[in-house]
Design an enzyme around this catalytic site. Structure first.
Site, PDB file in Angstrom:
ATOM      1  CG  LEU A   1      50.931 123.510  77.239  1.00  0.00           C
ATOM      2  CD1 LEU A   1      49.595 124.244  77.159  1.00  0.00           C
ATOM      3  CD2 LEU A   1      52.089 124.460  76.961  1.00  0.00           C
TER       4      LEU A   1
ATOM      5  N   GLY B   1      53.074 122.416  83.428  1.00  0.00           N
ATOM      6  CA  GLY B   1      53.208 123.262  84.606  1.00  0.00           C
ATOM      7  C   GLY B   1      52.224 122.986  85.709  1.00  0.00           C
ATOM      8  N   GLY B   2      51.240 122.083  85.469  1.00  0.00           N
ATOM      9  CA  GLY B   2      50.153 121.884  86.419  1.00  0.00           C
ATOM     10  C   GLY B   2      50.522 120.997  87.596  1.00  0.00           C
TER      11      GLY B   2
ATOM     12  CE  LYS C   1      46.278 117.505  86.793  1.00  0.00           C
ATOM     13  NZ  LYS C   1      45.172 117.924  85.911  1.00  0.00           N
TER      14      LYS C   1
ATOM     15  CD  GLN D   1      52.807 128.277  83.132  1.00  0.00           C
ATOM     16  OE1 GLN D   1      52.969 127.168  83.625  1.00  0.00           O
ATOM     17  NE2 GLN D   1      51.611 128.778  82.897  1.00  0.00           N
TER      18      GLN D   1
ATOM     19  N   GLY E   1      48.422 131.393  82.989  1.00  0.00           N
ATOM     20  CA  GLY E   1      47.667 130.623  82.002  1.00  0.00           C
ATOM     21  C   GLY E   1      48.570 130.078  80.912  1.00  0.00           C
ATOM     22  CG  HIS E   2      47.883 126.215  79.361  1.00  0.00           C
ATOM     23  ND1 HIS E   2      46.847 125.312  79.242  1.00  0.00           N
ATOM     24  CD2 HIS E   2      48.624 125.790  80.407  1.00  0.00           C
ATOM     25  CE1 HIS E   2      46.970 124.387  80.180  1.00  0.00           C
ATOM     26  NE2 HIS E   2      48.033 124.659  80.902  1.00  0.00           N
TER      27      HIS E   2
ATOM     28  CG  ASP F   1      46.019 116.970  82.222  1.00  0.00           C
ATOM     29  OD1 ASP F   1      46.025 117.388  81.049  1.00  0.00           O
ATOM     30  OD2 ASP F   1      45.213 117.381  83.079  1.00  0.00           O
TER      31      ASP F   1
ATOM     32  CE  LYS G   1      41.831 119.214  82.519  1.00  0.00           C
ATOM     33  NZ  LYS G   1      43.170 119.841  82.390  1.00  0.00           N
TER      34      LYS G   1
END
Length: 450
Positions: A85, A87-88, A99, A162, A190-191, A221, A368
């Site tokens: 995942l 997308g952050g 990230k 996404q 959201g995921h 991450d 984070k």
């Protein structure tokens, strides 16, 4: 879907949101999923899971207790697709790009190390293990061109996109308008959106036709979620449709989501912070009561997931997460909005044979904050020949950098020329505007003032 329960104003607000998504070229399944959450919200649903409705999960199998034939384990690894995942943005660190493009070790980024981990797993298993990225509309342009040619598998995609959904005005549930920055009118769903995209694009059929049987899903991450033959072998042997990796909670894990058992049907479920009533937060944060936290490292039997998505037409009914924020997160005086989201791990309740497997803490190394990044760049971790980060001591040092000077990556980079040795450090606290040269001699519980 029947909208008779909605008022005329709510029906109008929903129609505006649906039209906005259609103009944004959202796929039909995404619009249906959003519509189901909108209806729940309009009917007064909060998505909250009260403590009285659940029983803590107190026992789960540990991967260290599981023994297997290494040959069979590597065969299972060779039939596994690894989905990251991706997308952050890391907006809390002031990032404006993915990230996963942050350097972690020796100039290598999260993506560089993920690519290297997949190559190492291919060598171990002797199989062409695929990697698949779920990018967002904010990360795709930067990340997709970086996908290495040697990791592409003929006939399989390297990524998919996404979706995004409109933020809704708390006042009347209409899609918010913010001409100052129209991008802020949207939020990721959201995921849990991963299932919407997998269904709409028929990716699972493609993977099955190519001979793959298992899907391992994790956050980009989290470099701890490297390809594991032991876990692939365990999951294949379990026969389960779905399994979630969990770790034992410590005082540092009081904010993370946890697994529990719903009393009404004895089903394993996931409860996140945003789904916990305020009066139940003392229970939620009690690491002795709820002793396992969700790592978001998830394992799927691809056929079982494909069948679930087929049977629900892509609307799997994950619990709604209602997040109330301001449309501009940097301005508390901007209008209040609802962001409707879902968590991918919540799909645990849609499979009656779901399992939880307790894994070592090394499987959970998320970044984070810049505190986490400082630690992963330090000599408290070794980078193995399989490109895995391994803690070389019993407990990681506790890092607390002054957020006034280190919270944003630009400020962090200006003040951390080199991370000093942490081999003798138990904790490090920085108060004030301090610059690290890397030559500091630190030991024990350290506080640096400036």
């Amino acid at each position: 879907m029947n909208h008779n329960s909605l008022s005329t104003e709510q029906q109008d607000a929903l129609a505006l949101a649906q039209e906005k998504m259609a103009q944004d070229q959202a796929n039909p399944t995404a619009i249906k999923v959003f519509t189901s959450y909108f209806q729940q919200l309009a009917e007064g649903a909060t998505g909250l899971i009260p403590e009285e409705s659940i029983t803590p999960l107190t026992q789960a199998e540990e991967i260290t207790e599981f023994s297997q034939d290494p040959k069979l384990a590597n065969q299972a690894l060779g039939k596994t697709v690894f989905l990251k995942l991706n997308g952050g943005l890391g907006t809390s660190m002031g990032l404006a790009k993915a990230k996963s493009l942050l350097p972690v070790r020796g100039g290598q980024t999260f993506l560089d190390l993920i690519f290297a981990q997949i190559r190492a797993a291919r060598l171990r298993s002797g199989s062409e293990i695929p990697l698949l990225l779920m990018n967002s509309f904010r990360t795709r342009n930067d990340c997709r061109p970086l996908f290495p040619a040697d990791l592409q598998v003929k006939g399989l995609p390297v990524d998919f996109l996404q979706g995004r959904v409109p933020k809704l005005a708390v006042s009347d549930l209409s899609p918010i308008s913010w001409p100052e920055n129209p991008e802020l009118e949207w939020c990721p769903p959201g995921h849990g959106d991963v299932f919407t995209s997998l269904h709409e694009l028929k990716i699972l059929d493609t993977l099955l036709d190519a001979g793959y049987r298992y899907l391992a899903n994790s956050n980009s991450d989290n470099l701890g979620a490297s390809p594991s033959a032991d876990l692939a072998g365990w999951f294949a042997t379990s026969g389960a449709s779905f399994a979630a990796e969990v770790c034992r909670r410590t005082t540092a894990d009081r904010k993370g989501g946890h697994l529990a058992i719903r009393k009404s049907d004895n089903q394993l479920i996931l409860r996140d912070t945003a789904q916990t009533p305020n009066e139940d937060m003392p229970f939620f944060t009690d690491e002795h009561l709820h002793c396992y936290f969700n790592t978001n490292n998830l394992w799927f039997n691809i056929e079982a997931l494909r069948d679930l998505l087929r049977n629900t037409d892509g609307v799997v009914g994950l619990p709604m997460i209602r997040n109330q924020k301001t449309v501009d997160p940097t301005r508390n005086d901007s209008p209040s909005v609802y962001q409707l989201e879902s968590a991918s791990g919540a799909i645990i309740e849609r499979f009656s044979d779901s399992q939880a497997i307790v894994v070592p803490r090394s499987r959970f190394l998320p970044v984070k904050t810049t505190n986490d990044l400082f630690l992963l760049r330090s000599d408290a971790y070794d980078l193995t020949s399989d490109f895995e980060l391994v803690l070389n001591r019993e407990n990681a040092p506790l890092i607390n950098l002054d957020p006034r000077y280190f919270a944003l990556i630009e400020d962090f980079s200006a003040r951390v020329n080199q991370v000093p040795s942490l081999t003798k450090v138990e904790s490090l606290t920085v108060n004030g505007n301090y610059t690290f040269t890397g030559s500091e001699q630190l030991q024990g519980n350290v506080t640096l003032e400036s």
